[in-house]
Structures are given as structure tokens and as C-alpha cells.
Design a protein around this motif. Structure first.
Motif, PDB file in Angstrom:
ATOM      1  N   LEU A 117      44.964  43.948  34.084  1.00  0.00           N
ATOM      2  CA  LEU A 117      43.512  43.761  34.097  1.00  0.00           C
ATOM      3  C   LEU A 117      43.145  42.805  35.211  1.00  0.00           C
ATOM      4  O   LEU A 117      44.008  42.139  35.775  1.00  0.00           O
ATOM      5  CB  LEU A 117      43.018  43.247  32.742  1.00  0.00           C
ATOM      6  N   GLU A 118      41.855  42.749  35.501  1.00  0.00           N
ATOM      7  CA  GLU A 118      41.284  41.762  36.415  1.00  0.00           C
ATOM      8  C   GLU A 118      40.255  40.968  35.646  1.00  0.00           C
ATOM      9  O   GLU A 118      39.548  41.514  34.790  1.00  0.00           O
ATOM     10  CB  GLU A 118      40.576  42.433  37.598  1.00  0.00           C
ATOM     11  N   VAL A 119      40.165  39.684  35.947  1.00  0.00           N
ATOM     12  CA  VAL A 119      39.181  38.840  35.289  1.00  0.00           C
ATOM     13  C   VAL A 119      38.625  37.851  36.308  1.00  0.00           C
ATOM     14  O   VAL A 119      39.372  37.293  37.123  1.00  0.00           O
ATOM     15  CB  VAL A 119      39.790  38.118  34.055  1.00  0.00           C
ATOM     16  N   LEU A 120      37.309  37.689  36.312  1.00  0.00           N
ATOM     17  CA  LEU A 120      36.695  36.700  37.198  1.00  0.00           C
ATOM     18  C   LEU A 120      37.169  35.309  36.806  1.00  0.00           C
ATOM     19  O   LEU A 120      37.349  35.009  35.618  1.00  0.00           O
ATOM     20  CB  LEU A 120      35.170  36.774  37.112  1.00  0.00           C
ATOM     21  N   ARG A 121      37.349  34.461  37.779  1.00  0.00           N
ATOM     22  CA  ARG A 121      37.796  33.088  37.509  1.00  0.00           C
ATOM     23  C   ARG A 121      36.864  32.380  36.534  1.00  0.00           C
ATOM     24  O   ARG A 121      37.314  31.565  35.734  1.00  0.00           O
ATOM     25  CB  ARG A 121      37.878  32.297  38.809  1.00  0.00           C
TER      26      ARG A 121
ATOM     27  N   GLU B  92      42.808  35.999  43.820  1.00  0.00           N
ATOM     28  CA  GLU B  92      41.829  36.135  44.888  1.00  0.00           C
ATOM     29  C   GLU B  92      40.848  34.985  44.729  1.00  0.00           C
ATOM     30  O   GLU B  92      40.833  34.334  43.683  1.00  0.00           O
ATOM     31  CB  GLU B  92      41.100  37.474  44.780  1.00  0.00           C
ATOM     32  N   PRO B  93      40.010  34.749  45.706  1.00  0.00           N
ATOM     33  CA  PRO B  93      39.070  33.631  45.579  1.00  0.00           C
ATOM     34  C   PRO B  93      38.159  33.726  44.346  1.00  0.00           C
ATOM     35  O   PRO B  93      37.771  32.701  43.787  1.00  0.00           O
ATOM     36  CB  PRO B  93      38.248  33.701  46.864  1.00  0.00           C
ATOM     37  N   THR B  94      37.827  34.946  43.903  1.00  0.00           N
ATOM     38  CA  THR B  94      36.879  35.101  42.791  1.00  0.00           C
ATOM     39  C   THR B  94      37.510  35.589  41.490  1.00  0.00           C
ATOM     40  O   THR B  94      36.863  35.560  40.452  1.00  0.00           O
ATOM     41  CB  THR B  94      35.759  36.083  43.165  1.00  0.00           C
ATOM     42  N   ARG B  95      38.761  36.064  41.541  1.00  0.00           N
ATOM     43  CA  ARG B  95      39.328  36.699  40.350  1.00  0.00           C
ATOM     44  C   ARG B  95      40.838  36.544  40.286  1.00  0.00           C
ATOM     45  O   ARG B  95      41.483  36.235  41.275  1.00  0.00           O
ATOM     46  CB  ARG B  95      38.946  38.164  40.283  1.00  0.00           C
ATOM     47  N   PHE B  96      41.333  36.807  39.091  1.00  0.00           N
ATOM     48  CA  PHE B  96      42.767  36.872  38.849  1.00  0.00           C
ATOM     49  C   PHE B  96      43.125  38.292  38.445  1.00  0.00           C
ATOM     50  O   PHE B  96      42.371  38.942  37.724  1.00  0.00           O
ATOM     51  CB  PHE B  96      43.185  35.951  37.694  1.00  0.00           C
ATOM     52  N   ARG B  97      44.280  38.747  38.885  1.00  0.00           N
ATOM     53  CA  ARG B  97      44.862  39.977  38.352  1.00  0.00           C
ATOM     54  C   ARG B  97      45.957  39.527  37.395  1.00  0.00           C
ATOM     55  O   ARG B  97      46.788  38.675  37.747  1.00  0.00           O
ATOM     56  CB  ARG B  97      45.423  40.836  39.477  1.00  0.00           C
ATOM     57  N   MET B  98      45.933  40.097  36.187  1.00  0.00           N
ATOM     58  CA  MET B  98      46.863  39.664  35.156  1.00  0.00           C
ATOM     59  C   MET B  98      47.641  40.866  34.632  1.00  0.00           C
ATOM     60  O   MET B  98      47.147  41.994  34.632  1.00  0.00           O
ATOM     61  CB  MET B  98      46.099  38.983  34.007  1.00  0.00           C
ATOM     62  N   ARG B  99      48.863  40.583  34.153  1.00  0.00           N
ATOM     63  CA  ARG B  99      49.736  41.648  33.660  1.00  0.00           C
ATOM     64  C   ARG B  99      50.412  41.168  32.374  1.00  0.00           C
ATOM     65  O   ARG B  99      50.797  40.020  32.238  1.00  0.00           O
ATOM     66  CB  ARG B  99      50.796  41.968  34.715  1.00  0.00           C
TER      67      ARG B  99
END
Length: 146
Positions: free
Chosen positions: A111-115, A134-141
Motif C-alpha cells: 500500500l501507499e500512505v501519505l506521511r 517519497e517526500p509526501t508518502r510511504f510505500r509499505m509492504r
């Protein structure tokens, strides 16, 4: 709390738009600012009922779920719950069920989630780990072996 899923339909557009705006504003606003007209346009451009399911609790539409099964992973693209259904374990149950499906398929769940999104705490509690920033979000597994 027990939930069921039903396919979303084009008739759900306005309800899902309102849910999108209500539930994402707190994370979008500090990230990019909130522009209602832009958000309406963005939502209209990307709404696809065929890719969504409605989460129902006690016979009521409670939220939306977007899951994409791919060869290399399962993507949790959207999970939004209306305010009255939050913090009652519904989101946890939905995600734990997705984790069970991912485990059975021998695939990671991503998933991706905004910081700025407080949902990150839930994802971490359920075993998701950041694999890309990324500057605005995290990719999580999440994987069954973690």
C-alpha cells in the motif's frame, strides 16, 4: 464488529466522493493544501466503481475498499471508513482478512500512505513496513514471513 462487502456501482459515486473528501482531507491538506474544485476533478477522473467494494457494517454502507491482485503482489489501493465506523476494529478486520488472502496466495500485500495520514499507525501495528519513501508518502509492504 462484523462486516460484509458488496460491489460498488456507479450509483455510489456521490457517496464515495463525499467519503473521499471527508476522510482524505486531513492528510491531503497539510501535504499539498486542499482545493475543493481540484479534489472534485481528481475524484471524477479516477473513480472506477468496478475496482471498488463497499464495506458494509450492520446493513449500512460504512466505507470503501480497493484491492488489486497482481502477479507479484496484492495492492491495497483504498480503504476509507466513515467517521462513525472508525476506531471500532472494522479497518483492522478488513486488513487482517486481506493479509490472510495474501498469505494463502504467497504474495506480499502493499500500500501507499501519505506521511500525514494517521492510518500509518494502524498499518505498522498490523506488521506493514516501509520499503520506499517519497517526500509526501510511504510505500509499505506486509509479507507473511515478517
Amino acid at each position: 464488529m462484523h462486516y460484509t462487502l458488496r460491489p460498488a456501482t456507479p450509483d455510489d459515486y456521490e457517496w464515495v466522493r463525499c467519503l473521499h473528501h471527508a476522510e482524505l482531507r486531513a492528510a491531503v491538506e497539510p501535504t499539498w493544501g486542499w482545493d475543493e474544485a481540484f479534489q472534485d476533478h481528481y475524484f471524477a477522473r479516477f473513480f472506477d466503481a468496478a475496482r471498488l467494494q463497499v464495506i458494509r457494517v450492520d446493513g449500512r454502507d460504512a466505507g470503501i475498499l480497493g484491492v488489486e491482485r497482481r502477479d507479484e503482489h496484492i495492492l491495497l489501493s483504498n480503504i476509507w471508513l466513515g467517521a462513525e465506523f472508525q476506531r471500532q476494529g472494522v479497518g483492522t478486520r478488513v486488513i487482517v482478512d486481506l493479509q490472510s488472502q495474501a498469505r494463502a496466495a504467497h504474495l506480499p500485500l502493499i500500500l501507499e500512505v501519505l506521511r500525514a495520514n494517521r492510518a500509518r499507525e494502524l498499518y505498522e501495528r498490523l506488521g506493514f513496513r516501509v520499503y520506499e519513501e517519497e517526500p509526501t508518502r510511504f510505500r509499505m509492504r506486509w509479507t507473511a514471513s515478517e
